[in-house]
Design an enzyme around this catalytic site. Structure first.
Site, PDB file in Angstrom:
ATOM      1  N   ASP A  31       0.848  -1.189   0.000  1.00  0.00           N
ATOM      2  CA  ASP A  31       0.000   0.000   0.000  1.00  0.00           C
ATOM      3  C   ASP A  31       0.887   1.243   0.000  1.00  0.00           C
ATOM      4  O   ASP A  31       1.900   1.310   0.698  1.00  0.00           O
ATOM      5  CB  ASP A  31      -0.913  -0.012   1.234  1.00  0.00           C
ATOM      6  CG  ASP A  31      -2.069   0.964   1.102  1.00  0.00           C
ATOM      7  OD1 ASP A  31      -3.225   0.508   1.017  1.00  0.00           O
ATOM      8  OD2 ASP A  31      -1.827   2.192   1.081  1.00  0.00           O
ATOM      9  N   ASN A  86     -12.997  -3.391   2.523  1.00  0.00           N
ATOM     10  CA  ASN A  86     -13.974  -2.310   2.635  1.00  0.00           C
ATOM     11  C   ASN A  86     -14.894  -2.360   1.424  1.00  0.00           C
ATOM     12  O   ASN A  86     -14.425  -2.398   0.280  1.00  0.00           O
ATOM     13  CB  ASN A  86     -13.260  -0.959   2.703  1.00  0.00           C
ATOM     14  CG  ASN A  86     -12.402  -0.813   3.949  1.00  0.00           C
ATOM     15  OD1 ASN A  86     -12.781  -1.262   5.018  1.00  0.00           O
ATOM     16  ND2 ASN A  86     -11.231  -0.198   3.804  1.00  0.00           N
ATOM     17  N   GLN A  93     -14.273   2.354   1.513  1.00  0.00           N
ATOM     18  CA  GLN A  93     -13.689   1.999   0.215  1.00  0.00           C
ATOM     19  C   GLN A  93     -13.444   3.261  -0.614  1.00  0.00           C
ATOM     20  O   GLN A  93     -14.351   4.094  -0.787  1.00  0.00           O
ATOM     21  CB  GLN A  93     -14.609   1.047  -0.563  1.00  0.00           C
ATOM     22  CG  GLN A  93     -13.957   0.534  -1.853  1.00  0.00           C
ATOM     23  CD  GLN A  93     -14.793  -0.516  -2.574  1.00  0.00           C
ATOM     24  OE1 GLN A  93     -15.945  -0.773  -2.232  1.00  0.00           O
ATOM     25  NE2 GLN A  93     -14.195  -1.123  -3.597  1.00  0.00           N
ATOM     26  N   VAL A  95     -11.040   2.951  -3.503  1.00  0.00           N
ATOM     27  CA  VAL A  95     -10.687   2.461  -4.840  1.00  0.00           C
ATOM     28  C   VAL A  95     -11.682   1.353  -5.187  1.00  0.00           C
ATOM     29  O   VAL A  95     -11.757   0.339  -4.471  1.00  0.00           O
ATOM     30  CB  VAL A  95      -9.239   1.934  -4.897  1.00  0.00           C
ATOM     31  CG1 VAL A  95      -8.928   1.403  -6.298  1.00  0.00           C
ATOM     32  CG2 VAL A  95      -8.239   3.024  -4.505  1.00  0.00           C
ATOM     33  N   HIS A  99     -10.297  -5.301  -3.286  1.00  0.00           N
ATOM     34  CA  HIS A  99      -8.957  -5.550  -2.753  1.00  0.00           C
ATOM     35  C   HIS A  99      -9.052  -6.009  -1.311  1.00  0.00           C
ATOM     36  O   HIS A  99      -9.931  -5.573  -0.562  1.00  0.00           O
ATOM     37  CB  HIS A  99      -8.063  -4.312  -2.871  1.00  0.00           C
ATOM     38  CG  HIS A  99      -8.684  -3.045  -2.359  1.00  0.00           C
ATOM     39  ND1 HIS A  99      -9.624  -2.345  -3.081  1.00  0.00           N
ATOM     40  CD2 HIS A  99      -8.510  -2.378  -1.200  1.00  0.00           C
ATOM     41  CE1 HIS A  99     -10.000  -1.275  -2.383  1.00  0.00           C
ATOM     42  NE2 HIS A  99      -9.344  -1.274  -1.243  1.00  0.00           N
ATOM     43  N   HIS A 101      -6.995  -5.913   2.112  1.00  0.00           N
ATOM     44  CA  HIS A 101      -5.869  -5.352   2.852  1.00  0.00           C
ATOM     45  C   HIS A 101      -5.281  -6.453   3.741  1.00  0.00           C
ATOM     46  O   HIS A 101      -6.035  -7.173   4.419  1.00  0.00           O
ATOM     47  CB  HIS A 101      -6.329  -4.232   3.782  1.00  0.00           C
ATOM     48  CG  HIS A 101      -6.877  -3.008   3.104  1.00  0.00           C
ATOM     49  ND1 HIS A 101      -6.146  -1.863   2.930  1.00  0.00           N
ATOM     50  CD2 HIS A 101      -8.101  -2.747   2.585  1.00  0.00           C
ATOM     51  CE1 HIS A 101      -6.894  -0.933   2.342  1.00  0.00           C
ATOM     52  NE2 HIS A 101      -8.092  -1.452   2.117  1.00  0.00           N
TER      53      HIS A 101
HETATM   54  P1  AMP Z   1      -9.744   1.327   0.372  1.00  0.00           P
HETATM   55  O1  AMP Z   1      -9.793   2.640   1.135  1.00  0.00           O
HETATM   56  O2  AMP Z   1     -10.171   0.138   1.168  1.00  0.00           O
HETATM   57  O3  AMP Z   1     -10.445   1.442  -0.961  1.00  0.00           O
HETATM   58  O4  AMP Z   1      -8.212   1.079   0.088  1.00  0.00           O
HETATM   59  C1  AMP Z   1      -7.535   1.651  -0.990  1.00  0.00           C
HETATM   60  C2  AMP Z   1      -6.069   1.613  -0.656  1.00  0.00           C
HETATM   61  O5  AMP Z   1      -5.340   1.813  -1.851  1.00  0.00           O
HETATM   62  C3  AMP Z   1      -5.621   2.697   0.331  1.00  0.00           C
HETATM   63  O6  AMP Z   1      -5.074   2.064   1.486  1.00  0.00           O
HETATM   64  C4  AMP Z   1      -4.587   3.488  -0.458  1.00  0.00           C
HETATM   65  O7  AMP Z   1      -3.515   3.925   0.342  1.00  0.00           O
HETATM   66  C5  AMP Z   1      -4.150   2.475  -1.498  1.00  0.00           C
HETATM   67  N1  AMP Z   1      -3.601   3.024  -2.723  1.00  0.00           N
HETATM   68  C6  AMP Z   1      -4.135   4.015  -3.486  1.00  0.00           C
HETATM   69  N2  AMP Z   1      -3.346   4.235  -4.550  1.00  0.00           N
HETATM   70  C7  AMP Z   1      -2.327   3.359  -4.486  1.00  0.00           C
HETATM   71  C8  AMP Z   1      -1.176   3.097  -5.298  1.00  0.00           C
HETATM   72  N3  AMP Z   1      -0.928   3.766  -6.426  1.00  0.00           N
HETATM   73  N4  AMP Z   1      -0.331   2.115  -4.909  1.00  0.00           N
HETATM   74  C9  AMP Z   1      -0.565   1.411  -3.774  1.00  0.00           C
HETATM   75  N5  AMP Z   1      -1.623   1.618  -2.968  1.00  0.00           N
HETATM   76  C10 AMP Z   1      -2.495   2.587  -3.311  1.00  0.00           C
END
Ligand code: AMP
Length: 113
Positions: A31, A86, A93, A95, A99, A101
């Site tokens: 992350d 999430n 969430q 993204v 995914h 974590h």
């Molecule tokens: P969520 O909030 O559960 O959707 O998690 C999305 C995660 O993606 C967050 O923990 C971000 O820090 C991570 N994230 C966003 N962009 C990137 C990236 N380019 N490379 C690695 N992690 C990322």
């Protein structure tokens, strides 16, 4: 069609990531804003928006993601770790590409915020 997310760009190699595991069904990478000493994301290559939009045909893939999460935790030397998915903005969430974590390397409180 599912929106093109930052994770789709990572899967295509359009932007870099710090990969720790890869196979034909998923990719695991660190992350970019780690919440613990170990914070890895396991994502399917298939563009599933979130767990709530997964379907019965995704059953084996979902199981695979969890086994890879455990494999990554072991690879990172973690006995104790947390897996988080999430689903939806109200649950954190940000993204919209499914995914898992994998978080560890420090003590983790319960319940999460
Ligand atoms: P969520 O909030 O559960 O959707 O998690 C999305 C995660 O993606 C967050 O923990 C971000 O820090 C991570 N994230 C966003 N962009 C990137 C990236 N380019 N490379 C690695 N992690 C990322």
């Amino acid at each position: 069609m599912v929106d093109d997310t930052i994770f789709d760009k990572i899967l295509r190699g359009d932007i870099p990531c710090d990969a720790v595991y890869s196979d034909d069904r998923c990719l695991a990478f660190r992350d970019i804003a780690p919440q613990a000493p170990v914070h890895v994301l396991v994502i399917p290559r298939k563009p599933i928006e979130s767990l709530r939009s997964a379907v019965a045909a995704d059953e084996a893939l979902l199981g695979h993601l969890l086994l890879v999460a455990a494999r990554v935790a072991n690879q990172e030397g973690l006995d104790d770790f947390r897996t988080v998915i999430n689903s939806g903005s109200g649950a954190g969430q940000t993204v919209f590409h499914l995914h898992v974590h994998v978080i560890g390397g420090r003590s983790l409180d319960w319940p999460p915020g």
